[in-house]
Each structure stands twice: as structure tokens, then as C-alpha cells.
Design a protein around this motif. Structure first.
Motif, PDB file in Angstrom:
ATOM      1  N   ILE A  11       1.566  -5.826   5.117  1.00  0.00           N
ATOM      2  CA  ILE A  11       1.798  -6.432   6.426  1.00  0.00           C
ATOM      3  C   ILE A  11       0.729  -7.488   6.705  1.00  0.00           C
ATOM      4  N   ALA A  12      -0.541  -7.088   6.579  1.00  0.00           N
ATOM      5  CA  ALA A  12      -1.632  -8.024   6.869  1.00  0.00           C
ATOM      6  C   ALA A  12      -1.650  -9.184   5.881  1.00  0.00           C
ATOM      7  N   GLU A  31      -0.207  -9.172  -5.019  1.00  0.00           N
ATOM      8  CA  GLU A  31       0.194  -7.807  -4.697  1.00  0.00           C
ATOM      9  C   GLU A  31       0.174  -6.950  -5.964  1.00  0.00           C
ATOM     10  N   ALA A  32      -0.430  -5.759  -5.842  1.00  0.00           N
ATOM     11  CA  ALA A  32      -0.594  -4.897  -7.011  1.00  0.00           C
ATOM     12  C   ALA A  32       0.736  -4.381  -7.556  1.00  0.00           C
ATOM     13  N   TYR A  33       1.620  -3.972  -6.654  1.00  0.00           N
ATOM     14  CA  TYR A  33       2.861  -3.317  -7.109  1.00  0.00           C
ATOM     15  C   TYR A  33       3.932  -4.347  -7.456  1.00  0.00           C
ATOM     16  N   LEU A  44       8.034   2.518  10.743  1.00  0.00           N
ATOM     17  CA  LEU A  44       6.988   2.362  11.745  1.00  0.00           C
ATOM     18  C   LEU A  44       7.500   1.538  12.915  1.00  0.00           C
ATOM     19  N   ARG A  97       9.465   0.601   6.641  1.00  0.00           N
ATOM     20  CA  ARG A  97       8.316  -0.111   6.077  1.00  0.00           C
ATOM     21  C   ARG A  97       8.754  -1.073   4.960  1.00  0.00           C
ATOM     22  N   TYR A 101       8.208  -5.157   4.848  1.00  0.00           N
ATOM     23  CA  TYR A 101       7.577  -5.893   3.744  1.00  0.00           C
ATOM     24  C   TYR A 101       8.513  -6.991   3.253  1.00  0.00           C
ATOM     25  N   LEU A 121      -6.092  -6.315  -8.029  1.00  0.00           N
ATOM     26  CA  LEU A 121      -7.488  -6.772  -8.089  1.00  0.00           C
ATOM     27  C   LEU A 121      -8.384  -5.642  -8.588  1.00  0.00           C
ATOM     28  N   ASP A 150      -5.855  -5.267   1.317  1.00  0.00           N
ATOM     29  CA  ASP A 150      -5.370  -4.324   0.307  1.00  0.00           C
ATOM     30  C   ASP A 150      -5.350  -2.881   0.797  1.00  0.00           C
ATOM     31  N   TYR A 176       8.390  12.225   6.628  1.00  0.00           N
ATOM     32  CA  TYR A 176       9.354  11.286   7.217  1.00  0.00           C
ATOM     33  C   TYR A 176      10.718  11.537   6.613  1.00  0.00           C
ATOM     34  N   ASP A 275      -5.767  -2.404   7.438  1.00  0.00           N
ATOM     35  CA  ASP A 275      -6.279  -1.085   7.058  1.00  0.00           C
ATOM     36  C   ASP A 275      -7.498  -1.167   6.142  1.00  0.00           C
ATOM     37  N   GLY A 285       0.377   5.001  16.587  1.00  0.00           N
ATOM     38  CA  GLY A 285       1.420   4.086  16.108  1.00  0.00           C
ATOM     39  C   GLY A 285       1.006   2.628  16.224  1.00  0.00           C
ATOM     40  N   GLY A 287      -1.316   0.986  13.734  1.00  0.00           N
ATOM     41  CA  GLY A 287      -1.964   0.410  12.546  1.00  0.00           C
ATOM     42  C   GLY A 287      -1.401  -0.950  12.183  1.00  0.00           C
ATOM     43  N   ALA A 288      -0.080  -1.048  12.165  1.00  0.00           N
ATOM     44  CA  ALA A 288       0.554  -2.319  11.779  1.00  0.00           C
ATOM     45  C   ALA A 288       0.251  -3.398  12.818  1.00  0.00           C
TER      46      ALA A 288
HETATM   47  C1  FAD Z   1       3.115   7.405   6.776  1.00  0.00           C
HETATM   48  C2  FAD Z   1       2.579   6.313   7.643  1.00  0.00           C
HETATM   49  C3  FAD Z   1       3.176   6.045   8.887  1.00  0.00           C
HETATM   50  C4  FAD Z   1       2.700   5.028   9.715  1.00  0.00           C
HETATM   51  N1  FAD Z   1       3.310   4.773  10.923  1.00  0.00           N
HETATM   52  C5  FAD Z   1       2.893   3.698  11.661  1.00  0.00           C
HETATM   53  C6  FAD Z   1       3.545   3.320  12.894  1.00  0.00           C
HETATM   54  O1  FAD Z   1       4.491   3.947  13.351  1.00  0.00           O
HETATM   55  N2  FAD Z   1       3.090   2.219  13.548  1.00  0.00           N
HETATM   56  C7  FAD Z   1       2.052   1.469  13.059  1.00  0.00           C
HETATM   57  O2  FAD Z   1       1.683   0.461  13.667  1.00  0.00           O
HETATM   58  N3  FAD Z   1       1.417   1.818  11.936  1.00  0.00           N
HETATM   59  C8  FAD Z   1       1.813   2.900  11.233  1.00  0.00           C
HETATM   60  N4  FAD Z   1       1.182   3.228  10.070  1.00  0.00           N
HETATM   61  C9  FAD Z   1       0.038   2.432   9.661  1.00  0.00           C
HETATM   62  C10 FAD Z   1       0.482   1.126   9.058  1.00  0.00           C
HETATM   63  O3  FAD Z   1       1.449   1.350   8.061  1.00  0.00           O
HETATM   64  C11 FAD Z   1      -0.730   0.426   8.478  1.00  0.00           C
HETATM   65  O4  FAD Z   1      -1.714   0.329   9.471  1.00  0.00           O
HETATM   66  C12 FAD Z   1      -0.338  -0.958   7.981  1.00  0.00           C
HETATM   67  O5  FAD Z   1       0.578  -0.849   6.917  1.00  0.00           O
HETATM   68  C13 FAD Z   1      -1.566  -1.727   7.553  1.00  0.00           C
HETATM   69  O6  FAD Z   1      -1.168  -2.926   6.941  1.00  0.00           O
HETATM   70  P1  FAD Z   1      -2.041  -3.518   5.766  1.00  0.00           P
HETATM   71  O7  FAD Z   1      -1.325  -4.753   5.344  1.00  0.00           O
HETATM   72  O8  FAD Z   1      -3.446  -3.570   6.179  1.00  0.00           O
HETATM   73  O9  FAD Z   1      -1.966  -2.435   4.603  1.00  0.00           O
HETATM   74  P2  FAD Z   1      -0.710  -2.015   3.741  1.00  0.00           P
HETATM   75  O10 FAD Z   1       0.536  -2.175   4.499  1.00  0.00           O
HETATM   76  O11 FAD Z   1      -1.036  -0.677   3.177  1.00  0.00           O
HETATM   77  O12 FAD Z   1      -0.680  -3.076   2.573  1.00  0.00           O
HETATM   78  C14 FAD Z   1      -1.673  -3.120   1.574  1.00  0.00           C
HETATM   79  C15 FAD Z   1      -1.074  -3.789   0.359  1.00  0.00           C
HETATM   80  O13 FAD Z   1      -2.106  -4.040  -0.586  1.00  0.00           O
HETATM   81  C16 FAD Z   1      -1.648  -3.685  -1.880  1.00  0.00           C
HETATM   82  N5  FAD Z   1      -2.828  -3.373  -2.682  1.00  0.00           N
HETATM   83  C17 FAD Z   1      -3.600  -2.269  -2.646  1.00  0.00           C
HETATM   84  N6  FAD Z   1      -4.615  -2.364  -3.513  1.00  0.00           N
HETATM   85  C18 FAD Z   1      -4.474  -3.557  -4.121  1.00  0.00           C
HETATM   86  C19 FAD Z   1      -5.238  -4.236  -5.131  1.00  0.00           C
HETATM   87  N7  FAD Z   1      -6.348  -3.705  -5.681  1.00  0.00           N
HETATM   88  N8  FAD Z   1      -4.813  -5.462  -5.546  1.00  0.00           N
HETATM   89  C20 FAD Z   1      -3.704  -6.041  -4.986  1.00  0.00           C
HETATM   90  N9  FAD Z   1      -2.955  -5.435  -4.030  1.00  0.00           N
HETATM   91  C21 FAD Z   1      -3.356  -4.218  -3.612  1.00  0.00           C
HETATM   92  C22 FAD Z   1      -0.730  -2.504  -1.622  1.00  0.00           C
HETATM   93  O14 FAD Z   1       0.163  -2.273  -2.675  1.00  0.00           O
HETATM   94  C23 FAD Z   1      -0.033  -2.928  -0.339  1.00  0.00           C
HETATM   95  O15 FAD Z   1       1.136  -3.671  -0.591  1.00  0.00           O
HETATM   96  C24 FAD Z   1       1.607   4.268   9.271  1.00  0.00           C
HETATM   97  C25 FAD Z   1       1.001   4.535   8.033  1.00  0.00           C
HETATM   98  C26 FAD Z   1       1.490   5.554   7.224  1.00  0.00           C
HETATM   99  C27 FAD Z   1       0.826   5.839   5.893  1.00  0.00           C
END
Ligand code: FAD
Length: 363
Positions: A11-12, A31-33, A44, A97, A101, A121, A150, A176, A275, A285, A287-288
Motif C-alpha cells: 500500500i505505502a 516488490e519481493a513477491y 481491510l 487486500r 494491491y 532487497l 517493506d 479472516y 508498517d 483498523g 494501519g493502511a
Molecule cells: C490480518 C491483517 C488485517 C489488517 N486489517 C486492517 C484494517 O482493517 N485496516 C487497516 O487500515 N489496516 C489493517 N491492517 C494493517 C495494514 O494491512 C497495514 O498497516 C498496511 O498493509 C501497511 O502497508 P505497507 O505498505 O506499509 O505494508 P504492506 O502492505 O505489508 O506492504 C509491504 C510490501 O513490501 C514487500 N516486501 C517485504 N519485504 C521486502 C523486501 N525485502 N524487498 C522488497 N519488497 C519487500 C511485501 O511483499 C509487501 O508487498 C491489517 C493487517 C493485517 C496483517
């Protein structure tokens, strides 16, 4: 032109790249995956403040089109008694989710932002005028700055500060699922949050008639946990929760972690968003939504503050107090049974009414 390496296509990551583009900074997302996150089963809700951040970069419409609105939250106890109703305060949207994405990736691609999959990375080195990222496949990339988007188990966080605290287990296991069964009262528009005797349960029913639910329970062994664990925990309550789980096929089960404090959000050329910098337990709710706010504020700081380190410092200064308060609030909302206390809606203005004006300069 300044070039950013954005690590993480979640998301970020996707939204930071769009916001940087709007600030005149080019980026590539790594992106790693091969196709996105591993926990694609979950869903979410993006709250009003998160939607506001998406609006600042005109990325809200694809998310609205792929989601359904959430209007109210009903709080119910294990006897089925309604404890109260909190309005969502408008413009909140529930989305899977994996779909989120996908629409963000599609929107980034439509704007011409490159996203490379299969790039995990593993290390990065900073020099006076560049940062070099090294990936698990042996390839490298060079840029002016690197954004660590990440996620909760961030590699970039450890590269910035090897002593950074690890994510903290909240003591809760979360499940879920989705069901199209009609043997219980659906909950269209509103989220129904049930504080059961042994576990917390929340559900809402989409416009297509599918019920989306989650449950938080005291720590279970992930190797052996099944839907029967949740059915047993929820069966003591006089609510539809156990029936909803019983009528669900596959469950997504995982442990919940948070990151209450990260001492260093940046180095000279690397900075954290979402995150990777801070992660809240799921209760609030948010984090995103917080990740989306980070993305836009970081881009504004890089647009308006000369010098990378000064811009990173200003961004950290703007964001830290707000996100740490959220993480603490979210942790306090859940007790060891995963129960959410009904938050006082009059005390949530600071959270939902956060507004980002893209045009307003950062001083
Ligand atoms: C089960 C669950 C339910 C949730 N419900 C909610 C909700 O209802 N509302 C809400 O706001 N938030 C919710 N959250 C939290 C929310 O999902 C996170 O806060 C949000 O996804 C953070 O976004 P992000 O982009 O920082 O991290 P992420 O979405 O986790 O994205 C990180 C990305 O980095 C990639 N990555 C990781 N390591 C590496 C690397 N070394 N090299 C390259 N890429 C890498 C990953 O594959 C991933 O695609 C929930 C979380 C979980 C686990």
C-alpha cells in the motif's frame, strides 16, 4: 532529476511512488513477491483519513470502484445486546487486500511508474551522492534515495538501525473468512463488532451478499489452528459468530504483531514509510490509512524542504507523534481476549478528520 528506489510494492510503496511523481521525483518500485503480499486472504477498511490521503494524489477513485462503503460500527456483547453504534464519519471503504494491491499497482502502471516483481532487497549501501540497493537475485539498483515501504518485518528498518526493536507479538491470533451462507442475520453497510466471552468477532455483508468476517482470539498454535478452534471459542455466545465461521470454507489465520516505536526512521539517504516505520495492532483498523498518510507527507516534505536529510527529519517530525499515539491507542483497545472496547466517537476527531492539502507548502 532525483530518482527514488521504493522497496515494497504494498500500500505505502505504490502510493509513495505516485506521490513522489506528483512532487517531481521519479521512482521504481521493487516488490519481493511475484504477485504481491503473501497474506492475500485478508480484507481491510480504509478510513476517512486514508481516503483523504488517496484523494491528495487522485488515487481514490479506483479504490472506491473496487470496494464497498462502510457506514457504521455496531458494538454488541456476547449475549447479543447492542452496546452502542459509532458512525464511520463518512468515506470509509472495505476492500480485499489483494484487490487493493492490484488497483494501486494498476494505477501506478497507468501513470507510467515501473514496478518490478521478484526483487527482494537484502542490503543497501549509502555513499555521498547515491544509494545502491542489492536484491536477493544478485541484481542492484542505484538511486538518490531509498524508501523502505517493506512492511512490518522491514529489511530497510534493520539497515538504517541494526538495533531497531523487532515487531512485538500482541498475544492475539487473527482469522479472516468469507461466506455466502444466509443462515444468520446479515449486516449490510454496518460492521457488527461482537465482544464475545472468549474471542472478538467482527462482520459485515457486502452488496453482493457475501459476509466478510474476522475474529481475534488469544494466541493459538499456527501449525495446528483450524476453524474448529474459532467455532469452539465463539459457540458460548448468543450471536451468529460461530455459525458464520461454520459456513466458511478456507480461513486465513495469522498472528498479530505491532511496532510501537522505531527510534530511527531515516539515515542520510534511506527513509521508512507505513508498517516499516510503525505498525498498529488490528483493533483500530488504521494501519493502511496511516501508511497512506505517510506516503503523501513524505512526498510533500521532499518537494518543499531542500536536502534529503532535512526533508526526512521534517517528515519524521510531522508523523511520529500521530502514529505512535495511534499504535498505543490500538493496543489499548484490545485486551488479551482480543476484545475491542467501544471507542468514544467524540474522541476520534484527531484520527478521522486528519486532512492533507497537497498544495499547502511544508514549512
Ligand atoms: C490480518 C491483517 C488485517 C489488517 N486489517 C486492517 C484494517 O482493517 N485496516 C487497516 O487500515 N489496516 C489493517 N491492517 C494493517 C495494514 O494491512 C497495514 O498497516 C498496511 O498493509 C501497511 O502497508 P505497507 O505498505 O506499509 O505494508 P504492506 O502492505 O505489508 O506492504 C509491504 C510490501 O513490501 C514487500 N516486501 C517485504 N519485504 C521486502 C523486501 N525485502 N524487498 C522488497 N519488497 C519487500 C511485501 O511483499 C509487501 O508487498 C491489517 C493487517 C493485517 C496483517
Amino acid at each position: 532529476m532525483t530518482k527514488a528506489l521504493v522497496v515494497g510494492g504494498g500500500i505505502a510503496g505504490a502510493v509513495t511512488a505516485m506521490a513522489l511523481r506528483q512532487a517531481g521525483i521519479e521512482s521504481v518500485v521493487y516488490e519481493a513477491y511475484p504477485t504481491g503480499a503473501d497474506d492475500i486472504g485478508a480484507f481491510l477498511t480504509i478510513m476517512k483519513n486514508g481516503m483523504n490521503a488517496l484523494r491528495a494524489v487522485q488515487a481514490h477513485q479506483p479504490v472506491i470502484d473496487a470496494s464497498f462503503p462502510a457506514t457504521d460500527v455496531e458494538y454488541i456483547d456476547g449475549t447479543g445486546t447492542l452496546l452502542g453504534l459509532n458512525p464511520m464519519r463518512g468515506d470509509a471503504h472495505t476492500i480485499r487486500r489483494a484487490v487493493l494491491y492490484r488497483v494501486l499497482h494498476d494505477e501506478a502502471a497507468r501513470r507510467g511508474i515501473p514496478l518490478e516483481h521478484g526483487k527482494r532487497l537484502v542490503s543497501a549501501t549509502e555513499a555521498d551522492d547515491e544509494v545502491v540497493a542489492t536484491f536477493a537475485d544478485g541484481t542492484t539498483a542505484t538511486g538518490d534515495l531509498l524508501v523502505g515501504a517493506d512492511g512490518i518485518h522491514s529489511c530497510v528498518r534493520a539497515l538504517i538501525d541494526p538495533a531497531a526493536p523487532s515487531p512485538r507479538f500482541t498475544g492475539l491470533t487473527i482469522a479472516y473468512g468469507y461466506t455466502r451462507a444466509t443462515s444468520f442475520e446479515p449486516s449490510a453497510d454496518a460492521y457488527r463488532m461482537i465482544a464475545g466471552k472468549n474471542a472478538f468477532f467482527g462482520y459485515t455483508t457486502s452488496p453482493s451478499g457475501e459476509t466478510w468476517w474476522f475474529s481475534r482470539a488469544p494466541s493459538l498454535d499456527l501449525d495446528t489452528a483450524t476453524s474448529q478452534n474459532f467455532i469452539d471459542l465463539l459457540s458460548e455466545d448468543d450471536t451468529p459468530a460461530a455459525e458464520i465461521v461454520r459456513t466458511t470454507g478456507d480461513l486465513f489465520i495469522n498472528n498479530a504483531y505491532d511496532v510501537p516505536e522505531t527510534p530511527h526512521w531515516h539515515s542520510s539517504r534511506m527513509v521508512l514509510v507505513g508498517d516499516a516505520a510503525h505498525a498498529a495492532s488490528p483493533a483500530a483498523g488504521q494501519g493502511a490509512s496511516m501508511a497512506l498518510e505517510d506516503s503523501v507527507i513524505l512526498a510533500k516534505c521532499l518537494r518543499d524542504i531542500p536536502g534529503l536529510e532535512a526533508a526526512f527529519a521534517r517528515y519524521t517530525n510531522i508523523r511520529r507523534a500521530r502514529v505512535e499515539k495511534l499504535v498505543a491507542d490500538s493496543a489499548a483497545q484490545s485486551n488479551r481476549q482480543g476484545q475491542s472496547v467501544r471507542p468514544d466517537p467524540t474522541e476520534r476527531h484527531w484520527l478521522y478528520d486528519h486532512h492533507i492539502d497537497w498544495q499547502e507548502p511544508i514549512s
